[in-house]
Design a protein around this motif. Structure first.
Motif, mmCIF file in Angstrom:
data_model
loop_
_atom_site.group_PDB
_atom_site.id
_atom_site.type_symbol
_atom_site.label_atom_id
_atom_site.label_comp_id
_atom_site.label_asym_id
_atom_site.label_seq_id
_atom_site.Cartn_x
_atom_site.Cartn_y
_atom_site.Cartn_z
ATOM 1 N N THR A 42 -8.103 9.008 5.988
ATOM 2 C CA THR A 42 -7.824 7.478 6.251
ATOM 3 C C THR A 42 -6.412 7.108 6.898
ATOM 4 O O THR A 42 -6.118 5.944 7.032
ATOM 5 C CB THR A 42 -8.020 6.890 4.935
ATOM 6 O OG1 THR A 42 -6.963 7.110 4.108
ATOM 7 C CG2 THR A 42 -9.285 7.072 4.262
ATOM 8 N N GLN A 43 -5.385 7.928 6.940
ATOM 9 C CA GLN A 43 -4.068 7.668 7.369
ATOM 10 C C GLN A 43 -3.419 6.617 6.525
ATOM 11 O O GLN A 43 -2.511 6.046 7.021
ATOM 12 C CB GLN A 43 -4.041 7.509 8.807
ATOM 13 C CG GLN A 43 -4.505 8.521 9.821
ATOM 14 C CD GLN A 43 -4.535 8.183 11.261
ATOM 15 O OE1 GLN A 43 -4.238 6.791 11.539
ATOM 16 N NE2 GLN A 43 -4.826 9.121 12.264
ATOM 17 N N ILE A 44 -3.778 6.699 5.385
ATOM 18 C CA ILE A 44 -3.068 6.025 4.265
ATOM 19 C C ILE A 44 -1.912 6.723 3.492
ATOM 20 O O ILE A 44 -2.444 7.776 2.892
ATOM 21 C CB ILE A 44 -3.979 5.245 3.181
ATOM 22 C CG1 ILE A 44 -5.059 4.521 3.897
ATOM 23 C CG2 ILE A 44 -3.265 4.490 2.091
ATOM 24 C CD1 ILE A 44 -5.857 3.861 2.886
ATOM 25 N N HIS A 45 -0.633 6.804 3.703
ATOM 26 C CA HIS A 45 0.105 7.539 3.089
ATOM 27 C C HIS A 45 1.096 6.914 1.957
ATOM 28 O O HIS A 45 2.282 6.301 2.140
ATOM 29 C CB HIS A 45 1.143 8.154 4.147
ATOM 30 C CG HIS A 45 0.400 9.070 5.106
ATOM 31 N ND1 HIS A 45 -0.047 10.069 4.643
ATOM 32 C CD2 HIS A 45 0.102 8.923 6.248
ATOM 33 C CE1 HIS A 45 -0.622 10.660 5.589
ATOM 34 N NE2 HIS A 45 -0.760 9.964 6.699
ATOM 35 N N GLU A 46 0.412 6.608 1.044
ATOM 36 C CA GLU A 46 1.211 5.796 -0.155
ATOM 37 C C GLU A 46 1.363 6.940 -1.142
ATOM 38 O O GLU A 46 0.656 7.540 -1.545
ATOM 39 C CB GLU A 46 0.118 4.758 -0.552
ATOM 40 C CG GLU A 46 0.520 4.052 -1.929
ATOM 41 C CD GLU A 46 1.198 2.736 -1.586
ATOM 42 O OE1 GLU A 46 1.995 2.258 -2.358
ATOM 43 O OE2 GLU A 46 1.113 2.346 -0.265
ATOM 44 N N ALA A 47 2.583 6.754 -1.680
ATOM 45 C CA ALA A 47 3.023 7.544 -2.704
ATOM 46 C C ALA A 47 2.331 7.430 -4.102
ATOM 47 O O ALA A 47 2.117 8.456 -4.806
ATOM 48 C CB ALA A 47 4.628 7.680 -2.924
ATOM 49 N N THR A 48 2.067 6.476 -4.448
ATOM 50 C CA THR A 48 1.376 6.340 -5.874
ATOM 51 C C THR A 48 0.016 6.603 -5.862
ATOM 52 O O THR A 48 -0.702 6.799 -6.706
ATOM 53 C CB THR A 48 1.438 4.473 -6.182
ATOM 54 O OG1 THR A 48 1.133 3.701 -5.099
ATOM 55 C CG2 THR A 48 2.869 4.258 -6.535
ATOM 56 N N LEU A 49 -0.595 6.743 -4.472
ATOM 57 C CA LEU A 49 -2.074 7.032 -4.186
ATOM 58 C C LEU A 49 -2.105 8.443 -4.622
ATOM 59 O O LEU A 49 -3.066 8.976 -4.988
ATOM 60 C CB LEU A 49 -2.546 6.589 -2.667
ATOM 61 C CG LEU A 49 -3.891 6.991 -2.770
ATOM 62 C CD1 LEU A 49 -4.889 6.282 -3.290
ATOM 63 C CD2 LEU A 49 -4.233 6.929 -1.249
ATOM 64 N N SER A 50 -1.237 9.258 -4.468
ATOM 65 C CA SER A 50 -1.055 10.579 -4.770
ATOM 66 C C SER A 50 -0.753 10.964 -6.221
ATOM 67 O O SER A 50 -1.000 11.948 -6.674
ATOM 68 C CB SER A 50 -0.151 11.466 -3.750
ATOM 69 O OG SER A 50 1.215 11.310 -3.934
ATOM 70 N N PHE A 51 0.096 10.031 -6.816
ATOM 71 C CA PHE A 51 0.717 10.320 -8.306
ATOM 72 C C PHE A 51 -0.377 9.777 -9.203
ATOM 73 O O PHE A 51 -0.501 10.686 -10.295
ATOM 74 C CB PHE A 51 1.893 9.538 -8.192
ATOM 75 C CG PHE A 51 2.805 9.813 -9.586
ATOM 76 C CD1 PHE A 51 3.016 10.954 -10.077
ATOM 77 C CD2 PHE A 51 2.389 8.722 -10.475
ATOM 78 C CE1 PHE A 51 3.632 11.127 -11.339
ATOM 79 C CE2 PHE A 51 3.244 8.619 -11.986
ATOM 80 C CZ PHE A 51 3.645 10.016 -12.354
ATOM 81 N N VAL A 52 -0.935 8.714 -9.005
ATOM 82 C CA VAL A 52 -1.673 8.062 -10.144
ATOM 83 C C VAL A 52 -3.056 9.007 -10.284
ATOM 84 O O VAL A 52 -3.354 9.293 -11.640
ATOM 85 C CB VAL A 52 -2.009 6.587 -10.117
ATOM 86 C CG1 VAL A 52 -2.803 6.158 -10.896
ATOM 87 C CG2 VAL A 52 -0.813 5.831 -9.982
ATOM 88 N N PRO A 53 -3.586 9.282 -9.466
ATOM 89 C CA PRO A 53 -4.955 10.334 -9.788
ATOM 90 C C PRO A 53 -4.651 11.468 -10.488
ATOM 91 O O PRO A 53 -5.299 11.984 -11.228
ATOM 92 C CB PRO A 53 -5.538 10.477 -8.400
ATOM 93 C CG PRO A 53 -5.041 9.153 -7.706
ATOM 94 C CD PRO A 53 -3.749 9.047 -8.219
#
Length: 89
Positions: A42-53
């Motif tokens: 999706t080319q979404i590079h959000e830091a919290t998107l990788s941390f929270v899951p």
């Protein structure tokens, strides 16, 4: 304490550490891989998107496997403490 007994005790402790940490590490690794794949697609590079899951998955694994982890650690520590008299020279 003989050197061989100390090495065996250390080896058993490292094996126990690996056995207890493996479920959490494997789950976090798998979730991280899936999130990275999702971010690449999706080319979404959000830091919290990788941390929270990863955090949610680790908490879920601790909730599910926590009693087994605690029981395993307590049994290992108990058997080690009970073996202390046999280590004395």
């Amino acid at each position: 304490m003989e050197p061989q007994a100390a090495l065996t005790l250390g080896q058993n402790a490292l094996y126990m550490l690996l056995m207890i940490a493996a479920p959490v590490l494997a789950t976090v690794l798998g979730v991280g891989l899936l999130v990275s794949l999702f971010q690449a697609i999706t080319q979404i590079h959000e830091a919290t998107l990788s941390f929270v899951p990863k955090l949610v998955a680790a908490i879920a694994v601790f909730a599910i496997a926590g009693p087994w982890m605690l029981t395993t650690m307590v049994e290992f520590i108990r058997s080690t403490i009970l073996a202390i008299p046999s280590f004395a020279v």
